[in-house]
Design an enzyme around this catalytic site. Structure first.
Site, short mmCIF file in Angstrom:
data_model
loop_
_atom_site.label_atom_id
_atom_site.label_comp_id
_atom_site.label_asym_id
_atom_site.label_seq_id
_atom_site.Cartn_x
_atom_site.Cartn_y
_atom_site.Cartn_z
N THR A 70 -24.18 -74.67 -15.00
CA THR A 70 -25.68 -74.62 -15.04
C THR A 70 -26.13 -75.33 -13.60
O THR A 70 -27.04 -74.77 -13.15
CB THR A 70 -26.19 -75.51 -16.27
OG1 THR A 70 -25.34 -74.94 -17.85
CG2 THR A 70 -27.68 -75.99 -16.29
N ASN A 149 -23.20 -64.08 -22.80
CA ASN A 149 -22.42 -64.64 -23.65
C ASN A 149 -22.55 -64.31 -24.87
O ASN A 149 -21.73 -64.79 -25.90
CB ASN A 149 -23.12 -66.07 -23.37
CG ASN A 149 -25.16 -66.25 -23.57
OD1 ASN A 149 -25.78 -65.42 -23.41
ND2 ASN A 149 -24.59 -66.87 -24.58
N GLN A 177 -19.95 -66.05 -18.04
CA GLN A 177 -18.67 -65.20 -18.62
C GLN A 177 -17.97 -64.08 -17.77
O GLN A 177 -17.05 -63.13 -18.98
CB GLN A 177 -19.33 -64.50 -19.68
CG GLN A 177 -20.87 -65.56 -20.67
CD GLN A 177 -19.79 -66.33 -21.79
OE1 GLN A 177 -18.09 -66.07 -22.14
NE2 GLN A 177 -20.35 -67.49 -21.84
N SER A 197 -17.74 -70.77 -13.88
CA SER A 197 -17.73 -72.55 -14.38
C SER A 197 -15.79 -72.26 -15.25
O SER A 197 -15.48 -71.61 -15.44
CB SER A 197 -18.31 -72.96 -15.53
OG SER A 197 -18.54 -74.21 -16.36
N ALA A 198 -15.32 -73.67 -14.40
CA ALA A 198 -14.15 -73.21 -15.00
C ALA A 198 -13.55 -73.40 -16.22
O ALA A 198 -12.37 -72.45 -17.04
CB ALA A 198 -13.14 -74.68 -14.52
N HIS A 199 -13.89 -74.53 -17.49
CA HIS A 199 -13.52 -74.06 -18.74
C HIS A 199 -14.08 -72.86 -19.42
O HIS A 199 -12.85 -72.66 -20.49
CB HIS A 199 -14.68 -75.17 -19.66
CG HIS A 199 -16.60 -74.88 -19.66
ND1 HIS A 199 -16.83 -74.43 -20.95
CD2 HIS A 199 -16.64 -74.90 -18.89
CE1 HIS A 199 -18.06 -74.20 -20.91
NE2 HIS A 199 -18.66 -74.58 -19.94
N THR A 234 -19.58 -87.18 -3.95
CA THR A 234 -18.89 -87.42 -4.15
C THR A 234 -17.78 -86.11 -4.93
O THR A 234 -18.60 -85.46 -6.44
CB THR A 234 -17.83 -88.61 -4.70
OG1 THR A 234 -18.35 -89.18 -4.23
CG2 THR A 234 -16.28 -88.46 -4.18
N CYS A 321 -30.49 -73.82 -32.84
CA CYS A 321 -31.06 -74.97 -33.53
C CYS A 321 -32.56 -75.75 -32.99
O CYS A 321 -32.12 -75.81 -31.54
CB CYS A 321 -30.41 -75.69 -33.78
SG CYS A 321 -28.58 -75.44 -35.28
#
Length: 383
Positions: A70, A149, A177, A197-199, A234, A321
């Protein structure tokens, strides 16, 4: 638990956790410090950057570490737009971008930036004819996801890159994705900037990257000396080491993609054969290998997810939602799907740990739970 929500997030790999724990315990100094512990951290950071760049097919200097996709998406759009030539102020998105990216589009429009959005066909494919009409001499930037996604539909990146280059515009790709599911090389993708994104590929949460083509004009959005002055703050050294490790663990993605594609197809065909009125969105388009976005008649997604939960299966819905309650997915709205059908959307996303045994279990166990509900719905509809 059978986990079928890999598009949402993935479990950190054991080797990733080990690498992060080692850094947390012994390389905790600030990489900007001049003393010996700081220089050890600097060397660790440089090593992780080189390892990640090797897998991603970019130069180490082109890799900017961020807190996730993001942040990378937003800094890419704002940074590339701010650096665009005079007379180029227009930004082009697709109508099916991630919700966070569409919020950015709305914010830019509210600030007076001309924003255009490209539609999609009913199967989720990008409308290239409309894209060609919108990308012109006033366009500063085109920002487009590599793969959706929700539906998993792949976007025509090569064609859009050609359109952007012909117009003199920069291309930013949200590959959140895509990377980790299909082979990727930054040097071959034709984009000025790419977010990840790593996750999403068994790395840690809270770390990602922006790949920025060397020499590409760019105005930093978070000021500071880190990351060659392009992103202050950092560096999250344990997270960066974890991401580099996760990238190195990806292995042969072509083989993995073929395996997951076969599992996904077996799952979709098996469900369609066992149950009436199963519909899969994007089935005729090129998709991510492990993504299945479907509905069971018009059974509300929550009902289906509850049945899946009984079976020990984790999945997700396509509904959003809001303060007004559940709303249909913006992706399905863009595809012209009726609200009642869109609210029935369920996403099953397979990953590296998914097995044929899990698919067989689901095909054996889910139809008996859903068939009575679908028959009842069919009867009510006929009446």
């Amino acid at each position: 638990m059978i986990y079928l929500d890999h598009n949402a997030t993935t479990a950190p790999a054991p080797a990733v956790l080990d690498a992060m724990l080692q850094v947390l315990g012994s390389v905790w100094a600030n990489a900007s410090s001049q003393h010996a512990p700081g220089q050890q951290a600097r060397r660790t950071l440089a090593d992780a950057r080189a390892r990640a760049a090797q897998v991603l097919g970019c130069k180490p200097a082109e890799l900017i570490f961020t807190s996730g996709a993001t942040e990378a998406n937003h800094m890419a759009v704002r940074g590339l737009l701010a650096a665009a030539a005079p007379g180029r102020r227009r930004v082009v998105f697709s109508q099916v971008e991630h919700a966070g990216q569409l919020r950015l589009a709305h914010a830019l429009a509210a600030q007076g930036v001309p924003v255009d959005t490209v539609g999609v066909h009913p199967d989720g494919r990008l409308d290239l004819q409309q894209a060609a009409a919108l990308i012109g001499p006033e366009t500063a930037l085109v920002s487009l996801m590599a793969a959706n996604n929700e539906t998993g539909v792949l976007m025509p990146m090569a064609e859009v890159a050609a359109l952007a280059h012909a117009a003199g515009a920069a291309l930013h790709v949200d590959a959140t994705q895509f990377i980790g599911k299909l082979p990727f090389r930054f040097g071959d993708c034709g984009a000025a900037a790419v977010s990840l994104s790593a996750h999403k590929f068994h790395g840690p949460k809270g770390v990602g990257a922006l790949l920025l083509r060397q020499g590409q004009p760019f105005v930093a959005q978070t000021l500071g000396s880190q990351e060659r002055g392009r992103r202050g703050g950092t560096e999250n050294l344990p997270g960066i080491v974890g991401m580099a490790t996760a990238l190195e663990l990806l292995g042969d993605l072509s083989a993995q993609a073929a395996r997951l594609r076969a599992l996904r197809d077996a799952l979709e065909h098996g469900l369609a054969a066992a149950l009436p009125r199963v519909h899969v969105w994007g089935q005729t388009a090129e998709r991510l290998p492990g993504t299945s976005y479907l509905r069971f008649g018009r059974l509300e997604a929550d009902v289906v997810l509850q049945r899946l939960e009984r079976l020990g299966v984790a999945a997700s819905s396509g509904a959003a939602c809001s303060s007004g309650g559940t709303q249909p997915s913006h992706v399905l709205r863009a595809m012209g799907v009726a609200p009642a059908e869109a609210l029935a959307a369920v996403r099953l996303s397979l990953g590296a740990g998914s097995t044929a045994q899990e698919v067989a279990y689901l095909l054996q166990s889910l139809p008996p739970l859903l068939e009575p509900l679908l028959r009842e719905e069919e009867t009510l509809t006929a009446a």
